[in-house]
Design an enzyme around this catalytic site. Structure first.
Site, PDB file in Angstrom:
ATOM      1  N   THR A  57       1.149  -1.474   0.099  1.00 52.20           N
ATOM      2  CA  THR A  57       0.036  -0.067   0.038  1.00 52.20           C
ATOM      3  C   THR A  57       0.556   1.434   0.040  1.00 52.20           C
ATOM      4  OG1 THR A  57      -1.821  -1.362   1.258  1.00 52.20           O
ATOM      5  CG2 THR A  57      -1.898   0.958   0.938  1.00 52.20           C
ATOM      6  N   CYS A  59      12.554   5.688  -4.140  1.00 52.18           N
ATOM      7  CA  CYS A  59      14.172   6.240  -3.734  1.00 52.18           C
ATOM      8  C   CYS A  59      14.853   5.432  -2.292  1.00 52.18           C
ATOM      9  CB  CYS A  59      14.552   7.353  -3.933  1.00 52.18           C
ATOM     10  SG  CYS A  59      14.335   8.311  -5.228  1.00 52.18           S
ATOM     11  N   CYS A  74       1.897  -4.825  13.706  1.00 49.56           N
ATOM     12  CA  CYS A  74       1.366  -4.785  15.218  1.00 49.56           C
ATOM     13  C   CYS A  74       1.175  -5.701  15.673  1.00 49.56           C
ATOM     14  CB  CYS A  74       0.550  -3.418  14.855  1.00 49.56           C
ATOM     15  SG  CYS A  74       1.774  -1.490  14.911  1.00 49.56           S
ATOM     16  N   CYS A 115      15.978   5.619  -9.345  1.00 48.61           N
ATOM     17  CA  CYS A 115      14.314   4.871  -9.134  1.00 48.61           C
ATOM     18  C   CYS A 115      13.386   4.815 -10.300  1.00 48.61           C
ATOM     19  CB  CYS A 115      13.998   6.037  -7.954  1.00 48.61           C
ATOM     20  SG  CYS A 115      12.243   5.618  -7.366  1.00 48.61           S
TER      21      CYS A 115
HETATM   22 ZN    ZN Z   1      12.200   7.372  -6.551  1.00 53.24          ZN
END
Ligand code: ZN
Length: 254
Positions: free
Chosen positions: A131, A173, A186, A243
């Site tokens: 997500t 990145c 959790c 990236c």
């Molecule tokens: Zn990036």
């Protein structure tokens, strides 16, 4: 702004950095909060009390007894109710002037794109990598700043990914999507209750700053908190030219 608003937001208006103009920018803004759990609860509280005009609160989960240790938007009476609706109810009590849109749905890429496009700022208050990457992709594509927080056990982290800045990195990145990271939840690892309050509140602070145009955001910096020693570490993070999301070879044209 009417007299009531001038009173409600007077302590903001007194700040040189905000004033009436800054407060008006907050009132005109639309924050998308994804996740109405541990991080989303305190974040949404301060966005609402601080006068963000529209808050879209997205969560497809229902309130469970195990949530109440830290998810302060919800109450014991609302166990079993959708978290998005419960959150809207709480926020309306804090500030009835805020337009809260409660979405009890799981959002796919297409829906995320639609929601992000309408937002001034996005707060990632979710708890899984898939997500988080989807939210990052949508924010980078639509050039909407993203305030990202995470908390597990006694460890917290927060950063801002701001695609409006050419030098600033994105979430991918920092955590390349083609690399495997250990997913920690959790529900299995536990989390210290006030830790989510600290990180979620800081997410609200960064979102309000971005919208009002105050100071310097956390773009390009990752803050790590060890709540055992209450020590913060600040790490500079650079844009990765390779990236897959924001790099020069990425699909979307910068
Ligand atoms: Zn990036």
């Amino acid at each position: 702004m009417n007299d009531n608003q001038l009173l409600r937001y007077s302590r903001h208006i007194l700040l040189d950095e905000i004033g009436i103009e800054g407060q008006q920018r907050l009132l005109d803004a639309h924050a998308l909060v994804i996740g109405a759990g541990g991080l989303g609860s305190p974040a949404a509280y301060y966005l609402a009390s601080g006068g963000i005009g529209t808050i879209t609160l997205v969560d497809n989960d229902t309130v469970d007894l195990t949530n109440l240790q830290r998810q302060i938007l919800h109450t014991t009476e609302r166990i079993g109710q959708p978290k998005a609706q419960s959150g809207k109810q709480t926020l309306a009590q804090i500030n009835p002037e805020v337009n809260v849109v409660a979405l009890a749905e799981r959002v796919d890429d297409e829906r995320l794109s639609e929601l992000v496009r309408q937002a001034s700022v996005v707060l990632d208050c979710t708890d899984n990598f898939a997500t988080r990457h989807a939210i990052n992709r949508a924010c980078m594509a639509h050039r909407v700043p993203l305030v990202s927080g995470a908390a597990i056990r006694f460890d917290g982290q927060i950063s801002v990914f701001d695609p409006r800045r050419d030098d600033a990195p994105c979430y991918a990145c920092l955590f390349p999507p083609d690399q495997q990271f250990e997913e920690v939840l959790c529900s299995t690892m536990g989390v210290f209750a006030p830790l989510v309050g600290i990180i979620g509140t800081m997410q609200a602070a960064e979102a309000l700053k971005l919208v009002a145009g105050i100071g310097e955001s956390l773009a390009g910096r990752l803050l790590l908190l060890d709540a055992r020693s209450m020590e913060w570490t600040s790490i500079r993070i650079a844009r990765n030219s390779d990236c897959l999301v924001c790099g020069s070879h990425s699909a979307h044209d910068r």
